[in-house]
Motif scaffolding. Structure first.
Motif, PDB file in Angstrom:
ATOM      1  N   ILE A  28       0.843  -1.204   0.000  1.00 11.67           N
ATOM      2  CA  ILE A  28       0.000   0.000   0.000  1.00 11.67           C
ATOM      3  C   ILE A  28       0.873   1.247   0.000  1.00 11.67           C
ATOM      4  O   ILE A  28       0.628   2.196  -0.748  1.00 11.67           O
ATOM      5  N   LEU A  29       1.913   1.253   0.834  1.00 15.46           N
ATOM      6  CA  LEU A  29       2.811   2.407   0.904  1.00 15.46           C
ATOM      7  C   LEU A  29       3.498   2.657  -0.429  1.00 15.46           C
ATOM      8  O   LEU A  29       3.570   3.802  -0.891  1.00 15.46           O
ATOM      9  N   ARG A  30       3.961   1.619  -1.083  1.00 16.98           N
ATOM     10  CA  ARG A  30       4.603   1.794  -2.400  1.00 16.98           C
ATOM     11  C   ARG A  30       3.629   2.372  -3.418  1.00 16.98           C
ATOM     12  O   ARG A  30       3.974   3.224  -4.226  1.00 16.98           O
ATOM     13  N   PHE A  31       2.384   1.882  -3.384  1.00 12.98           N
ATOM     14  CA  PHE A  31       1.367   2.409  -4.290  1.00 12.98           C
ATOM     15  C   PHE A  31       1.135   3.897  -4.012  1.00 12.98           C
ATOM     16  O   PHE A  31       1.091   4.711  -4.941  1.00 12.98           O
ATOM     17  N   LEU A  32       0.994   4.267  -2.735  1.00 17.48           N
ATOM     18  CA  LEU A  32       0.756   5.668  -2.396  1.00 17.48           C
ATOM     19  C   LEU A  32       1.948   6.544  -2.779  1.00 17.48           C
ATOM     20  O   LEU A  32       1.767   7.668  -3.250  1.00 17.48           O
ATOM     21  N   GLU A  33       3.166   6.038  -2.587  1.00 17.42           N
ATOM     22  CA  GLU A  33       4.361   6.790  -2.995  1.00 17.42           C
ATOM     23  C   GLU A  33       4.361   7.031  -4.501  1.00 17.42           C
ATOM     24  O   GLU A  33       4.671   8.123  -4.965  1.00 17.42           O
ATOM     25  N   MET A  34       4.012   5.988  -5.257  1.00 10.98           N
ATOM     26  CA  MET A  34       3.958   6.110  -6.718  1.00 10.98           C
ATOM     27  C   MET A  34       2.903   7.132  -7.129  1.00 10.98           C
ATOM     28  O   MET A  34       3.138   7.981  -7.987  1.00 10.98           O
ATOM     29  N   MET A  35       1.721   7.066  -6.505  1.00  7.44           N
ATOM     30  CA  MET A  35       0.656   8.002  -6.848  1.00  7.44           C
ATOM     31  C   MET A  35       1.026   9.434  -6.447  1.00  7.44           C
ATOM     32  O   MET A  35       0.673  10.384  -7.140  1.00  7.44           O
ATOM     33  N   ALA A  36       1.726   9.585  -5.337  1.00  7.85           N
ATOM     34  CA  ALA A  36       2.159  10.920  -4.917  1.00  7.85           C
ATOM     35  C   ALA A  36       3.150  11.499  -5.917  1.00  7.85           C
ATOM     36  O   ALA A  36       3.078  12.680  -6.265  1.00  7.85           O
ATOM     37  N   GLU A  37       4.040  10.662  -6.398  1.00  4.64           N
ATOM     38  CA  GLU A  37       5.050  11.116  -7.352  1.00  4.64           C
ATOM     39  C   GLU A  37       4.461  11.393  -8.731  1.00  4.64           C
ATOM     40  O   GLU A  37       4.730  12.419  -9.343  1.00  4.64           O
ATOM     41  N   ASP A  38       3.619  10.487  -9.214  1.00  5.12           N
ATOM     42  CA  ASP A  38       3.105  10.578 -10.580  1.00  5.12           C
ATOM     43  C   ASP A  38       1.835  11.405 -10.713  1.00  5.12           C
ATOM     44  O   ASP A  38       1.580  11.992 -11.762  1.00  5.12           O
ATOM     45  N   ASN A  39       1.007  11.425  -9.675  1.00  7.65           N
ATOM     46  CA  ASN A  39      -0.315  12.042  -9.795  1.00  7.65           C
ATOM     47  C   ASN A  39      -0.613  13.071  -8.708  1.00  7.65           C
ATOM     48  O   ASN A  39      -1.766  13.440  -8.511  1.00  7.65           O
ATOM     49  N   ASN A  40       0.409  13.473  -7.975  1.00  4.64           N
ATOM     50  CA  ASN A  40       0.275  14.526  -6.968  1.00  4.64           C
ATOM     51  C   ASN A  40      -0.685  14.157  -5.829  1.00  4.64           C
ATOM     52  O   ASN A  40      -1.388  15.011  -5.312  1.00  4.64           O
ATOM     53  N   TRP A  41      -0.734  12.867  -5.472  1.00  3.95           N
ATOM     54  CA  TRP A  41      -1.540  12.460  -4.329  1.00  3.95           C
ATOM     55  C   TRP A  41      -0.839  12.891  -3.049  1.00  3.95           C
ATOM     56  O   TRP A  41       0.373  13.103  -3.020  1.00  3.95           O
ATOM     57  N   LYS A  42      -1.590  12.988  -1.976  1.00  3.73           N
ATOM     58  CA  LYS A  42      -1.050  13.268  -0.657  1.00  3.73           C
ATOM     59  C   LYS A  42      -1.438  12.100   0.247  1.00  3.73           C
ATOM     60  O   LYS A  42      -2.507  11.517   0.090  1.00  3.73           O
ATOM     61  N   TYR A  43      -0.550  11.742   1.171  1.00  3.01           N
ATOM     62  CA  TYR A  43      -0.867  10.650   2.090  1.00  3.01           C
ATOM     63  C   TYR A  43      -0.086  10.822   3.392  1.00  3.01           C
ATOM     64  O   TYR A  43       0.939  11.489   3.431  1.00  3.01           O
ATOM     65  N   GLU A  44      -0.610  10.239   4.430  1.00  3.22           N
ATOM     66  CA  GLU A  44       0.046  10.187   5.734  1.00  3.22           C
ATOM     67  C   GLU A  44      -0.378   8.906   6.418  1.00  3.22           C
ATOM     68  O   GLU A  44      -1.426   8.346   6.111  1.00  3.22           O
ATOM     69  N   PHE A  45       0.441   8.452   7.348  1.00  7.70           N
ATOM     70  CA  PHE A  45       0.047   7.314   8.170  1.00  7.70           C
ATOM     71  C   PHE A  45       0.589   7.518   9.574  1.00  7.70           C
ATOM     72  O   PHE A  45       1.546   8.260   9.791  1.00  7.70           O
ATOM     73  N   LYS A  46      -0.071   6.907  10.548  1.00 10.29           N
ATOM     74  CA  LYS A  46       0.336   7.001  11.942  1.00 10.29           C
ATOM     75  C   LYS A  46       0.527   5.604  12.493  1.00 10.29           C
ATOM     76  O   LYS A  46      -0.233   4.684  12.179  1.00 10.29           O
ATOM     77  N   ALA A  47       1.540   5.470  13.333  1.00  4.60           N
ATOM     78  CA  ALA A  47       1.822   4.187  13.976  1.00  4.60           C
ATOM     79  C   ALA A  47       1.752   4.363  15.492  1.00  4.60           C
ATOM     80  O   ALA A  47       1.987   5.450  16.021  1.00  4.60           O
ATOM     81  N   ASP A  48       1.437   3.264  16.173  1.00  6.06           N
ATOM     82  CA  ASP A  48       1.428   3.320  17.638  1.00  6.06           C
ATOM     83  C   ASP A  48       2.855   3.145  18.166  1.00  6.06           C
ATOM     84  O   ASP A  48       3.813   3.070  17.384  1.00  6.06           O
ATOM     85  N   GLU A  49       2.996   3.050  19.477  1.00  6.84           N
ATOM     86  CA  GLU A  49       4.322   2.962  20.093  1.00  6.84           C
ATOM     87  C   GLU A  49       5.052   1.666  19.736  1.00  6.84           C
ATOM     88  O   GLU A  49       6.268   1.573  19.888  1.00  6.84           O
ATOM     89  N   HIS A  50       4.337   0.673  19.218  1.00  6.82           N
ATOM     90  CA  HIS A  50       4.951  -0.594  18.820  1.00  6.82           C
ATOM     91  C   HIS A  50       5.270  -0.636  17.329  1.00  6.82           C
ATOM     92  O   HIS A  50       5.780  -1.639  16.833  1.00  6.82           O
ATOM     93  N   GLY A  51       4.943   0.424  16.616  1.00  4.22           N
ATOM     94  CA  GLY A  51       5.195   0.479  15.181  1.00  4.22           C
ATOM     95  C   GLY A  51       4.070  -0.096  14.334  1.00  4.22           C
ATOM     96  O   GLY A  51       4.203  -0.234  13.125  1.00  4.22           O
ATOM     97  N   THR A  52       2.959  -0.438  14.964  1.00  4.69           N
ATOM     98  CA  THR A  52       1.808  -0.950  14.240  1.00  4.69           C
ATOM     99  C   THR A  52       1.054   0.219  13.616  1.00  4.69           C
ATOM    100  O   THR A  52       0.767   1.206  14.297  1.00  4.69           O
ATOM    101  N   ILE A  53       0.750   0.118  12.347  1.00  3.01           N
ATOM    102  CA  ILE A  53       0.049   1.189  11.643  1.00  3.01           C
ATOM    103  C   ILE A  53      -1.391   1.244  12.135  1.00  3.01           C
ATOM    104  O   ILE A  53      -2.122   0.261  12.077  1.00  3.01           O
ATOM    105  N   ASP A  54      -1.783   2.401  12.636  1.00  3.75           N
ATOM    106  CA  ASP A  54      -3.143   2.619  13.144  1.00  3.75           C
ATOM    107  C   ASP A  54      -4.035   3.318  12.137  1.00  3.75           C
ATOM    108  O   ASP A  54      -5.225   3.042  12.055  1.00  3.75           O
ATOM    109  N   GLU A  55      -3.451   4.257  11.405  1.00  2.00           N
ATOM    110  CA  GLU A  55      -4.250   5.090  10.508  1.00  2.00           C
ATOM    111  C   GLU A  55      -3.500   5.320   9.197  1.00  2.00           C
ATOM    112  O   GLU A  55      -2.288   5.479   9.193  1.00  2.00           O
ATOM    113  N   VAL A  56      -4.261   5.324   8.124  1.00  7.36           N
ATOM    114  CA  VAL A  56      -3.719   5.683   6.811  1.00  7.36           C
ATOM    115  C   VAL A  56      -4.705   6.666   6.192  1.00  7.36           C
ATOM    116  O   VAL A  56      -5.910   6.443   6.195  1.00  7.36           O
TER     117      VAL A  56
END
Length: 106
Positions: free
Chosen positions: A66-94
């Motif tokens: 998913i992250l690679r796809f979002l990076e590609m879309m940000a680079e090629d199509n000007n998408w914006k994205y963010e994600f948050k992880a908890d204290e254990h590094g588990t992704i909570d929000e995208v």
């Protein structure tokens, strides 16, 4: 036969679509005089889904894909994205937003 297998492979991405449902779809298509046998449908569905799982695993798993796809879309199509992880590094929000969504939201 190859055209039918391509259609079955495309349908493999639909979650929970059974062999029976795929067979009904193929059987309603008049361009196929001889539809695939049930085992051919099962084999094509299984192989396609397995290849997709291997591709995801090769990229590092679900979130990495998913992250690679979002990076590609940000680079090629000007998408914006963010994600948050908890204290254990588990992704909570995208969060992601296409350029078009950003323009509409302004």
């Amino acid at each position: 036969m190859e055209e039918q297998k391509k259609i079955v492979a495309d349908l493999a991405s639909v979650p929970n679509l059974s062999r029976r449902q795929v067979s009904k779809i193929i059987n309603t298509m008049p361009q196929f005089a001889k539809p695939l046998e049930p085992q051919q449908i099962s084999n094509t569905l299984t192989n396609t889904r397995h290849e997709a799982q291997e591709e995801i695993a090769a990229m590092g798993g679900d979130f990495t894909s998913i992250l690679r796809f979002l990076e590609m879309m940000a680079e090629d199509n000007n998408w914006k994205y963010e994600f948050k992880a908890d204290e254990h590094g588990t992704i909570d929000e995208v969060w992601w937003q296409s350029d078009k969504q950003h323009t509409v939201g302004i």
